[in-house]
Design an enzyme around this catalytic site. Structure first.
Site, PDB file in Angstrom:
ATOM      1  N   ARG A 124      89.049 -57.171  38.807  1.00 29.50           N
ATOM      2  CA  ARG A 124      88.603 -56.098  37.905  1.00 29.50           C
ATOM      3  C   ARG A 124      87.998 -56.621  36.600  1.00 29.50           C
ATOM      4  O   ARG A 124      87.933 -55.905  35.610  1.00 29.50           O
ATOM      5  CB  ARG A 124      89.739 -55.116  37.602  1.00 29.50           C
ATOM      6  CG  ARG A 124      90.270 -54.404  38.842  1.00 29.50           C
ATOM      7  CD  ARG A 124      91.203 -53.271  38.470  1.00 29.50           C
ATOM      8  NE  ARG A 124      91.638 -52.558  39.659  1.00 29.50           N
ATOM      9  CZ  ARG A 124      92.771 -52.812  40.317  1.00 29.50           C
ATOM     10  NH1 ARG A 124      93.572 -53.782  39.905  1.00 29.50           N
ATOM     11  NH2 ARG A 124      93.085 -52.105  41.384  1.00 29.50           N
ATOM     12  N   LYS A 146      73.345 -56.401  32.175  1.00 32.64           N
ATOM     13  CA  LYS A 146      73.027 -55.790  33.463  1.00 32.64           C
ATOM     14  C   LYS A 146      73.254 -56.812  34.574  1.00 32.64           C
ATOM     15  O   LYS A 146      72.697 -57.908  34.535  1.00 32.64           O
ATOM     16  CB  LYS A 146      71.574 -55.321  33.505  1.00 32.64           C
ATOM     17  CG  LYS A 146      71.330 -53.989  32.835  1.00 32.64           C
ATOM     18  CD  LYS A 146      69.902 -53.547  33.137  1.00 32.64           C
ATOM     19  CE  LYS A 146      69.593 -52.185  32.570  1.00 32.64           C
ATOM     20  NZ  LYS A 146      68.223 -51.754  32.907  1.00 32.64           N
ATOM     21  N   GLU A 188      57.689 -60.828  31.690  1.00 34.40           N
ATOM     22  CA  GLU A 188      58.681 -60.161  30.833  1.00 34.40           C
ATOM     23  C   GLU A 188      58.385 -60.385  29.360  1.00 34.40           C
ATOM     24  O   GLU A 188      58.669 -59.527  28.518  1.00 34.40           O
ATOM     25  CB  GLU A 188      60.094 -60.637  31.174  1.00 34.40           C
ATOM     26  CG  GLU A 188      60.652 -60.115  32.491  1.00 34.40           C
ATOM     27  CD  GLU A 188      61.094 -58.653  32.425  1.00 34.40           C
ATOM     28  OE1 GLU A 188      60.991 -58.030  31.337  1.00 34.40           O
ATOM     29  OE2 GLU A 188      61.545 -58.133  33.458  1.00 34.40           O
ATOM     30  N   LYS A 230      65.314 -57.667  22.648  1.00 35.34           N
ATOM     31  CA  LYS A 230      66.258 -57.055  23.585  1.00 35.34           C
ATOM     32  C   LYS A 230      67.580 -56.741  22.893  1.00 35.34           C
ATOM     33  O   LYS A 230      68.203 -55.703  23.152  1.00 35.34           O
ATOM     34  CB  LYS A 230      66.486 -57.963  24.796  1.00 35.34           C
ATOM     35  CG  LYS A 230      67.293 -57.277  25.890  1.00 35.34           C
ATOM     36  CD  LYS A 230      67.138 -57.925  27.228  1.00 35.34           C
ATOM     37  CE  LYS A 230      67.821 -57.092  28.307  1.00 35.34           C
ATOM     38  NZ  LYS A 230      67.716 -57.716  29.646  1.00 35.34           N
ATOM     39  N   GLU A 240      72.062 -47.678  28.560  1.00 29.06           N
ATOM     40  CA  GLU A 240      70.763 -47.165  29.010  1.00 29.06           C
ATOM     41  C   GLU A 240      70.737 -45.640  29.096  1.00 29.06           C
ATOM     42  O   GLU A 240      70.245 -45.056  30.049  1.00 29.06           O
ATOM     43  CB  GLU A 240      70.399 -47.773  30.370  1.00 29.06           C
ATOM     44  CG  GLU A 240      68.909 -47.733  30.664  1.00 29.06           C
ATOM     45  CD  GLU A 240      68.542 -48.469  31.932  1.00 29.06           C
ATOM     46  OE1 GLU A 240      68.291 -47.801  32.932  1.00 29.06           O
ATOM     47  OE2 GLU A 240      68.525 -49.711  31.906  1.00 29.06           O
ATOM     48  N   ARG A 244      67.360 -47.778  25.540  1.00 29.73           N
ATOM     49  CA  ARG A 244      67.308 -48.940  26.429  1.00 29.73           C
ATOM     50  C   ARG A 244      66.400 -48.703  27.633  1.00 29.73           C
ATOM     51  O   ARG A 244      65.928 -49.654  28.256  1.00 29.73           O
ATOM     52  CB  ARG A 244      68.709 -49.337  26.889  1.00 29.73           C
ATOM     53  CG  ARG A 244      68.717 -50.656  27.651  1.00 29.73           C
ATOM     54  CD  ARG A 244      70.083 -51.257  27.843  1.00 29.73           C
ATOM     55  NE  ARG A 244      69.978 -52.516  28.562  1.00 29.73           N
ATOM     56  CZ  ARG A 244      70.992 -53.317  28.821  1.00 29.73           C
ATOM     57  NH1 ARG A 244      72.217 -53.004  28.406  1.00 29.73           N
ATOM     58  NH2 ARG A 244      70.815 -54.441  29.494  1.00 29.73           N
ATOM     59  N   ASN A 248      62.571 -50.774  30.553  1.00 30.27           N
ATOM     60  CA  ASN A 248      62.067 -50.641  31.923  1.00 30.27           C
ATOM     61  C   ASN A 248      60.543 -50.502  31.974  1.00 30.27           C
ATOM     62  O   ASN A 248      59.992 -50.190  33.035  1.00 30.27           O
ATOM     63  CB  ASN A 248      62.713 -49.431  32.607  1.00 30.27           C
ATOM     64  CG  ASN A 248      64.198 -49.631  32.819  1.00 30.27           C
ATOM     65  OD1 ASN A 248      64.648 -50.724  33.143  1.00 30.27           O
ATOM     66  ND2 ASN A 248      64.972 -48.570  32.623  1.00 30.27           N
ATOM     67  N   HIS A 251      58.620 -51.452  35.033  1.00 31.46           N
ATOM     68  CA  HIS A 251      59.582 -51.792  36.079  1.00 31.46           C
ATOM     69  C   HIS A 251      59.625 -50.810  37.246  1.00 31.46           C
ATOM     70  O   HIS A 251      59.907 -51.217  38.374  1.00 31.46           O
ATOM     71  CB  HIS A 251      60.988 -51.922  35.482  1.00 31.46           C
ATOM     72  CG  HIS A 251      61.225 -53.244  34.820  1.00 31.46           C
ATOM     73  ND1 HIS A 251      60.498 -53.670  33.731  1.00 31.46           N
ATOM     74  CD2 HIS A 251      62.096 -54.247  35.095  1.00 31.46           C
ATOM     75  CE1 HIS A 251      60.922 -54.855  33.357  1.00 31.46           C
ATOM     76  NE2 HIS A 251      61.884 -55.241  34.179  1.00 31.46           N
ATOM     77  N   HIS A 255      59.121 -52.848  40.339  1.00 31.94           N
ATOM     78  CA  HIS A 255      60.139 -53.093  41.362  1.00 31.94           C
ATOM     79  C   HIS A 255      59.630 -52.694  42.736  1.00 31.94           C
ATOM     80  O   HIS A 255      59.914 -53.368  43.740  1.00 31.94           O
ATOM     81  CB  HIS A 255      61.411 -52.311  41.034  1.00 31.94           C
ATOM     82  CG  HIS A 255      62.288 -52.975  40.037  1.00 31.94           C
ATOM     83  ND1 HIS A 255      63.363 -52.342  39.442  1.00 31.94           N
ATOM     84  CD2 HIS A 255      62.265 -54.223  39.505  1.00 31.94           C
ATOM     85  CE1 HIS A 255      63.962 -53.166  38.605  1.00 31.94           C
ATOM     86  NE2 HIS A 255      63.305 -54.314  38.619  1.00 31.94           N
ATOM     87  N   HIS A 267      59.354 -61.556  40.148  1.00 29.78           N
ATOM     88  CA  HIS A 267      59.722 -60.386  39.356  1.00 29.78           C
ATOM     89  C   HIS A 267      58.816 -60.219  38.146  1.00 29.78           C
ATOM     90  O   HIS A 267      58.351 -59.114  37.856  1.00 29.78           O
ATOM     91  CB  HIS A 267      61.180 -60.506  38.896  1.00 29.78           C
ATOM     92  CG  HIS A 267      61.608 -59.397  37.996  1.00 29.78           C
ATOM     93  ND1 HIS A 267      61.815 -58.115  38.447  1.00 29.78           N
ATOM     94  CD2 HIS A 267      61.840 -59.365  36.656  1.00 29.78           C
ATOM     95  CE1 HIS A 267      62.178 -57.336  37.437  1.00 29.78           C
ATOM     96  NE2 HIS A 267      62.191 -58.075  36.334  1.00 29.78           N
TER      97      HIS A 267
END
Length: 362
Positions: A124, A146, A188, A230, A240, A244, A248, A251, A255, A267
């Site tokens: 956990r 993330k 990026e 960032k 997000e 935030r 993206n 993206h 993606h 990417h």
């Protein structure tokens, strides 16, 4: 040796420092000791990075008093899946890891995402330290918490928010990154410039940061500036829910383009192409000034990154429907309003489809 820069991240769930500079791998153990404590460390790396830097990092950890074990998986996006994740978790259990064991993510974005998720899940949650070795991981994926793996239906569909305890980015590692992968990472960097920093955008699009021999001092400054951009977003919106989402930018389409290529397109290149598609489409749909879109597309091309792709419009739209950022039949599209500013615009999927169709010329 370049100046060492430290960027402090004040994420609500866990504050931490990002250290950027040259020759930092021998300091990984000491940083881990200060930030994470404990007496065992579990290094997660891939088949490319492990042979280069695994021994140096484990030696540093041992000198700081850690017992170590290592898990190495085949390099590449194809390994970023639940099977590899569960192999990693099983290896942690076999090594006798506890919730006080620090997972050390040594590698690029795939390694950071996979190792971060393993740390979030094992017992956990246990500490994770990010040691990015690619430019893409340094400027983006190692910061912000993330973590995820892919499913056949889409990218990053299984994940968690799990902030690192520390990040150490040794830009000297970029010397061993192949040229095509280094260039891919610039996608990026361009995104961050369009999002928040016209000067950064102008710098990286007017003079390549990947030209050999590498200017490591310049790269360290570029990495630190990207981390600051960032950091400012993550500090304000860790989960997000609002601001935030601007990270993206490029993206949603990117993606889909990446998945449509079978992940053969990197990417960063996919994000750059997605950004070009969105910029052109938003200009055609009256959401972006055409001059802004032209500047973005020209900047991406100047970096040597793609502005078109082989995927069909229908493929990109079908894969976009599986994107985790879609809410019902609504897409929160990040629209470039100017070089240096973007806005989240919720729109029906059909409006998003129109943007993509016009951006891809379909």
């Amino acid at each position: 040796m370049s100046e060492t820069r430290t960027v402090h991240v004040s994420a609500p769930s866990r504050p931490y420092d990002v250290t950027v500079g040259m020759g930092l791998l021998p300091r990984v153990g000491a940083v881990c000791r200060d930030a994470c404590g404990g007496d065992t460390a579990f290094v997660v790396t891939d088949s490319n990075v492990g042979p280069l830097y695994g021994d140096a990092v484990e030696r540093s950890l041992a000198e700081a008093g850690y017992g170590t074990a290592r898990f190495t998986f085949p390099a590449g996006e194809a390994s970023k899946n639940p099977a590899t994740l569960f192999s990693c978790l099983g290896a942690m259990a076999d090594a006798g890891c506890t919730r006080d064991t620090t997972v050390v993510a040594l590698g690029g974005g795939v390694t950071g995402d996979l190792a971060g998720l393993a740390a979030a899940l094992y017992m956990r949650g246990c500490p994770v330290m990010q040691v990015p070795t690619s430019l893409l991981a340094m400027v983006d994926s190692s910061v912000g918490g993330k973590t995820a793996v892919d499913l056949p239906q889409g990218k990053n569909l299984v994940g968690a928010f799990w902030q690192p305890w520390a990040v150490v980015a040794d830009v000297a590692c970029l010397e061993t990154v192949p040229g095509d992968l280094l260039l891919d990472s610039v996608g990026e960097v361009v995104k961050h410039g369009v999002l928040a920093d016209p000067e950064l955008f102008g710098e990286v699009t007017s003079s390549p940061v990947t030209a050999r021999p590498l200017d490591l001092d310049r790269l360290a400054a570029v990495v630190a500036r990207n981390v600051e951009i960032k950091r400012d977003v993550v500090d304000a919106d860790e989960r997000e829910r609002g601001l935030r989402q601007t990270l993206n930018l490029g993206h949603t389409a990117g993606h889909a383009i990446e998945a449509a290529s079978g992940f053969s397109l990197g990417h960063g290149s996919s994000v750059a192409c997605g950004l070009a598609v969105v910029a052109r489409g938003c200009a055609a749909e009256g959401l972006t000034d055409p001059a802004v879109a032209d500047a973005i597309v020209a900047g991406i091309e100047a970096c040597g990154l793609p502005v078109t792709c082989d995927a069909s419009v229908d493929e990109v739209l079908a894969l976009s429907r599986s994107d985790k950022k879609r809410h019902g039949d609504t897409v929160n599209l990040v629209v470039p309003v100017a070089v240096g500013r973007a806005e989240v615009v919720p729109m029906p999927f059909e409006r998003y489809a129109a943007v993509v169709r016009r951006g891809m010329g379909g």
